[in-house]
Scaffold this motif. Structure first.
Motif, PDB file in Angstrom:
ATOM      1  N   SER A 162       0.832  -1.196   0.000  1.00 41.46           N
ATOM      2  CA  SER A 162       0.000   0.000   0.000  1.00 41.46           C
ATOM      3  C   SER A 162       0.871   1.251   0.000  1.00 41.46           C
ATOM      4  O   SER A 162       1.675   1.475   0.907  1.00 41.46           O
ATOM      5  CB  SER A 162      -0.914   0.000   1.225  1.00 41.46           C
ATOM      6  OG  SER A 162      -1.404   1.301   1.462  1.00 41.46           O
ATOM      7  N   THR A 216       0.130   3.494   3.031  1.00 43.13           N
ATOM      8  CA  THR A 216       0.770   2.967   4.245  1.00 43.13           C
ATOM      9  C   THR A 216       2.223   3.427   4.331  1.00 43.13           C
ATOM     10  O   THR A 216       2.653   3.950   5.374  1.00 43.13           O
ATOM     11  CB  THR A 216       0.700   1.423   4.257  1.00 43.13           C
ATOM     12  OG1 THR A 216      -0.641   1.043   4.558  1.00 43.13           O
ATOM     13  CG2 THR A 216       1.632   0.813   5.313  1.00 43.13           C
ATOM     14  N   TYR A 217       2.985   3.292   3.235  1.00 42.84           N
ATOM     15  CA  TYR A 217       4.404   3.656   3.305  1.00 42.84           C
ATOM     16  C   TYR A 217       4.628   5.160   3.289  1.00 42.84           C
ATOM     17  O   TYR A 217       5.629   5.637   3.826  1.00 42.84           O
ATOM     18  CB  TYR A 217       5.207   2.900   2.241  1.00 42.84           C
ATOM     19  CG  TYR A 217       5.437   1.500   2.730  1.00 42.84           C
ATOM     20  CD1 TYR A 217       6.407   1.234   3.680  1.00 42.84           C
ATOM     21  CD2 TYR A 217       4.600   0.466   2.339  1.00 42.84           C
ATOM     22  CE1 TYR A 217       6.572  -0.019   4.206  1.00 42.84           C
ATOM     23  CE2 TYR A 217       4.753  -0.809   2.872  1.00 42.84           C
ATOM     24  CZ  TYR A 217       5.748  -1.037   3.802  1.00 42.84           C
ATOM     25  OH  TYR A 217       5.888  -2.288   4.347  1.00 42.84           O
ATOM     26  N   PHE A 237       2.534   7.193   4.922  1.00 45.16           N
ATOM     27  CA  PHE A 237       2.253   7.487   6.334  1.00 45.16           C
ATOM     28  C   PHE A 237       3.427   7.063   7.222  1.00 45.16           C
ATOM     29  O   PHE A 237       3.814   7.778   8.135  1.00 45.16           O
ATOM     30  CB  PHE A 237       0.978   6.758   6.782  1.00 45.16           C
ATOM     31  CG  PHE A 237      -0.268   7.559   6.600  1.00 45.16           C
ATOM     32  CD1 PHE A 237      -0.480   8.289   5.438  1.00 45.16           C
ATOM     33  CD2 PHE A 237      -1.255   7.595   7.574  1.00 45.16           C
ATOM     34  CE1 PHE A 237      -1.642   9.038   5.259  1.00 45.16           C
ATOM     35  CE2 PHE A 237      -2.416   8.341   7.412  1.00 45.16           C
ATOM     36  CZ  PHE A 237      -2.607   9.056   6.256  1.00 45.16           C
ATOM     37  N   LEU A 238       3.981   5.865   6.953  1.00 40.50           N
ATOM     38  CA  LEU A 238       5.085   5.358   7.772  1.00 40.50           C
ATOM     39  C   LEU A 238       6.311   6.249   7.642  1.00 40.50           C
ATOM     40  O   LEU A 238       7.012   6.533   8.621  1.00 40.50           O
ATOM     41  CB  LEU A 238       5.434   3.925   7.372  1.00 40.50           C
ATOM     42  CG  LEU A 238       4.429   2.858   7.802  1.00 40.50           C
ATOM     43  CD1 LEU A 238       4.740   1.534   7.117  1.00 40.50           C
ATOM     44  CD2 LEU A 238       4.433   2.693   9.317  1.00 40.50           C
ATOM     45  N   LEU A 251       6.307   9.557   6.670  1.00 41.28           N
ATOM     46  CA  LEU A 251       6.003  10.843   7.320  1.00 41.28           C
ATOM     47  C   LEU A 251       6.010  10.693   8.841  1.00 41.28           C
ATOM     48  O   LEU A 251       6.493  11.574   9.558  1.00 41.28           O
ATOM     49  CB  LEU A 251       4.642  11.369   6.844  1.00 41.28           C
ATOM     50  CG  LEU A 251       4.573  11.826   5.389  1.00 41.28           C
ATOM     51  CD1 LEU A 251       3.131  12.133   4.980  1.00 41.28           C
ATOM     52  CD2 LEU A 251       5.452  13.059   5.167  1.00 41.28           C
ATOM     53  N   GLY A 252       5.496   9.568   9.317  1.00 40.13           N
ATOM     54  CA  GLY A 252       5.507   9.287  10.755  1.00 40.13           C
ATOM     55  C   GLY A 252       6.917   9.192  11.292  1.00 40.13           C
ATOM     56  O   GLY A 252       7.254   9.824  12.300  1.00 40.13           O
ATOM     57  N   SER A 288       8.562  12.574  11.327  1.00 39.86           N
ATOM     58  CA  SER A 288       8.004  13.389  12.412  1.00 39.86           C
ATOM     59  C   SER A 288       8.550  12.954  13.768  1.00 39.86           C
ATOM     60  O   SER A 288       8.896  13.787  14.613  1.00 39.86           O
ATOM     61  CB  SER A 288       6.473  13.292  12.428  1.00 39.86           C
ATOM     62  OG  SER A 288       5.930  13.604  11.182  1.00 39.86           O
TER      63      SER A 288
END
Lengths: 88, 88
Positions: free
Chosen positions: B35, B38-39, B41-42, B44-45, B48
């Protein structure tokens, strides 16, 4: 800007990161590209964070890792299920 | 048993979780099941968390998320690269 906001951003991205992967894998059942070890580690990591958050009584750790535990356990289950189908 | 050990377990699993996925995707180039969101978000997470750890001057957050940032950026790069190849 207060840097704590960055922590909230980080927690948000982490918490919801595996939801799209779970939805995609439920729909496509395509698990060939997914690493079993990765999802085993992510699941064990999420559960460990949950237990850690429980002892610390830390709500952000608990909520974030409840979500990641649910998503990663769905993906892990599908990896086992679809791989079994492939080799049977 | 001191419950802090569970925190170390959790950090260990999280830190190294994406390494097997990165290695697998480098080898197979099979990104169809992965996805993109998913990657994204991962990644950016992780970035951060890195910034957050920098402000907090927290070594465990910094080391864990340096590793996850490297792994997830490799996977994200391959998703973009291989999808582009597929559609061109």
């Amino acid at each position: 800007m207060n840097f704590v906001i960055i922590g909230y951003f980080a927690a948000f991205f982490t918490a919801f990161s595996f939801l799209p992967q779970a939805i995609k894998t439920i729909k496509t059942r395509d698990v060939r590209g997914l690493s079993l070890i990765t999802y085993l580690f992510l699941f064990l990591g999420s559960v460990s964070w949950l237990v850690y958050g429980y002892f610390l009584n830390d709500l952000p750790i608990l909520t974030t890792n409840t979500l990641t535990t649910i998503s990663t356990s769905i993906i892990l289950f599908l990896i086992f299920k679809e791989r079994k189908n492939t080799y049977n």
